[in-house]
Design a protein around this motif. Structure first.
Motif, PDB file in Angstrom:
ATOM      1  N   TYR A   1       0.832  -1.212   0.000  1.00 38.26           N
ATOM      2  CA  TYR A   1       0.000   0.000   0.000  1.00 38.26           C
ATOM      3  C   TYR A   1       0.869   1.266   0.000  1.00 38.26           C
ATOM      4  CZ  TYR A   1      -3.933  -3.037   1.415  1.00 38.26           C
ATOM      5  OH  TYR A   1      -4.901  -4.015   1.483  1.00 38.26           O
ATOM      6  N   LYS A   2       1.902   1.253   0.807  1.00 34.17           N
ATOM      7  CA  LYS A   2       2.785   2.420   0.909  1.00 34.17           C
ATOM      8  C   LYS A   2       3.497   2.691  -0.413  1.00 34.17           C
ATOM      9  CE  LYS A   2       6.917   2.226   2.638  1.00 34.17           C
ATOM     10  NZ  LYS A   2       8.090   2.042   3.538  1.00 34.17           N
ATOM     11  N   ASN A   3       3.999   1.642  -1.029  1.00 31.07           N
ATOM     12  CA  ASN A   3       4.720   1.815  -2.290  1.00 31.07           C
ATOM     13  C   ASN A   3       3.809   2.365  -3.382  1.00 31.07           C
ATOM     14  OD1 ASN A   3       7.037   0.824  -1.101  1.00 31.07           O
ATOM     15  ND2 ASN A   3       6.771  -1.254  -1.876  1.00 31.07           N
ATOM     16  N   ALA A   4       2.589   1.875  -3.436  1.00 35.53           N
ATOM     17  CA  ALA A   4       1.647   2.362  -4.446  1.00 35.53           C
ATOM     18  C   ALA A   4       1.301   3.825  -4.207  1.00 35.53           C
ATOM     19  CB  ALA A   4       0.382   1.508  -4.432  1.00 35.53           C
ATOM     20  N   GLN A   5       1.111   4.203  -2.959  1.00 32.19           N
ATOM     21  CA  GLN A   5       0.796   5.600  -2.643  1.00 32.19           C
ATOM     22  C   GLN A   5       1.965   6.514  -3.001  1.00 32.19           C
ATOM     23  OE1 GLN A   5      -2.314   6.654  -1.411  1.00 32.19           O
ATOM     24  NE2 GLN A   5      -1.484   8.618  -2.067  1.00 32.19           N
ATOM     25  N   ASN A   6       3.177   6.032  -2.782  1.00 35.08           N
ATOM     26  CA  ASN A   6       4.358   6.840  -3.119  1.00 35.08           C
ATOM     27  C   ASN A   6       4.422   7.138  -4.610  1.00 35.08           C
ATOM     28  OD1 ASN A   6       5.201   6.952  -0.469  1.00 35.08           O
ATOM     29  ND2 ASN A   6       6.648   5.243  -0.657  1.00 35.08           N
TER      30      ASN A   6
END
Length: 415
Positions: A404-409
């Motif tokens: 989730y974090k990588n996609a948001q970044n």
């Protein structure tokens, strides 16, 4: 070896029976009885074991634009929102964004996707690392990639990993020159291979093709030899009777994407007419920026309900045929003939449907109920290539917070 027992099984003849299924390695090795002792027992507790859904048209990494480019027609959606952001994407972005899509596929019982996008090495690596089955299709057009690159991809990714395969394809007629299409037709002839393409998605697309060439996209592709060995038209909304005769003659698959077509106001594919003519049908979600969900249950319901509304006939389309299109049909469209049904020797791409949820009760007709009232809440387990990746609402062996974090970044950077 895993033994699935104490439940119902959707067999190769699409009959629901009480039996046991045995999986060893990545294959189904026995049905009913097995001479070998099982290492693990999966108690179905009366639930349904069935072949997984296959998503026959999507752009997985387009999770970056979910609910970012909404409420626009296709031409503005692409030109004003999508293309400018896509120009900023890098290979690692495709890896990270596709991993997010894989999670969503699992929750919908989808074990394989037919993915048309860029940076195939990143997509292939993500698929292998995650354990997801991916068929890739090139999106060659006037702006990206080439016939030469397509052939290189075709040779490389059909010899990459058992979870990865590759098909000839290009984006669409309206983004691709005749010379490029002729080059792809030559590749199709060289490899005796099918070709896959966005086709007849909108009325303006078809009208534009007629202005340029004096004929519909389907007729143009057939004239150029692109469909000599079959293939598929993604969307296939604005097709006429002559187009459908070409589909029938060439064995071309109509891949239906009702959610995306409805949201973009593109139109309703003539599914009932396709079924009457014996056209091959498959089901895809399209990408998560135009749908915006990757949900096969919603897709099946929309195909069925919209067709009835379009035909003004509540009996126009058999929901079992739509269910078959989302499982067996999509598998065959994607070239996944070895993981289409539950049978000895087939790949173990399986899901368990929870029949003990309120929307599945009472038991009258399970398959119709899955089309009309089924949802992701009914998926208890998703197995790909003999490995359980999702079970009882939990993703196994992945760090979902990191995904989730990588996609948001990614979206924070390119937006």
């Amino acid at each position: 070896m895993i033994k699935f027992t104490n439940g119902l099984v959707l067999n190769k003849d699409f009959e629901i029976v009480k039996t046991d299924v045995f999986v060893e390695g990545n294959k189904i090795v026995a049905i009913g009885n097995c001479s070998k002792e099982a290492d693990e027992i999966y108690d179905l507790k009366g639930n349904l074991l069935m072949p997984s859904f296959k998503n026959a048209h999507t752009h997985s990494a387009m999770t970056f634009a979910r609910s970012f480019a909404d409420d626009l027609p296709l031409d503005k959606w692409l030109g004003e929102k999508i293309f400018p952001l896509e120009a900023k994407l890098e290979a690692q972005d495709i890896y990270d964004l596709s991993a997010l899509a894989f999670l969503e596929y699992l929750t919908s019982g989808i074990s394989a996707c037919f993915d048309m996008y860029y940076f195939p090495e990143a997509m292939a690596k993500a698929s292998v690392d995650f354990g997801f089955r991916t068929v890739m299709c090139c999106a060659v057009n006037n702006f990206k990639e080439s016939v030469e690159i397509l052939e290189d991809f075709y040779k490389k990714y059909n010899n990459y990993d058992e979870l990865v395969s590759y098909k000839l394809g290009f984006h669409a007629e309206y983004t691709t020159s005749k010379e490029i299409m002729q080059g792809i037709a030559a590749l199709a002839e060289k490899y005796k291979a099918p070709v896959y393409v966005h086709s007849s998605e909108t009325k303006s697309e078809v009208d534009g093709c007629k202005e340029r060439y004096g004929k519909s996209p389907t007729k143009l592709f057939d004239e150029l030899g692109l469909f000599n060995y079959g293939g598929a038209g993604f969307h296939s909304v604005w097709v006429d009777d002559e187009d459908l005769e070409i589909y029938k003659k060439r064995g071309v698959w109509a891949v239906i994407n009702a959610g995306s077509n409805a949201k973009l106001a593109s139109g309703i594919a003539p599914v009932s007419k396709m079924l009457d003519k014996g056209i091959n049908l498959a089901v895809g979600t399209d990408g998560p920026s135009s749908n915006n969900a990757l949900d096969m249950f919603r897709e099946m319901f929309l195909i069925e309900a919209m067709q009835k509304l379009n035909d003004k006939n509540a009996a126009s389309t058999d929901p079992i045929e739509i269910f078959k299109a989302a499982t067996i049909g999509s598998a065959h469209c994607m070239g996944l003939d070895d993981c289409d049904v539950i049978d000895i020797g087939k790949k173990a791409d399986l899901i368990v449907i929870d029949l003990h949820r309120p929307n599945m009760q009472p038991i009258n007709n399970i398959l119709k109920n899955l089309v009309y009232s089924g949802s992701k809440e009914n998926v208890k387990m998703t197995m790909i290539n003999g490995k359980i990746l999702y079970k009882n609402g939990k993703f196994l062996n992945v760090d979902i917070d990191e995904i989730y974090k990588n996609a948001q970044n990614v979206i924070d950077r390119i937006k």
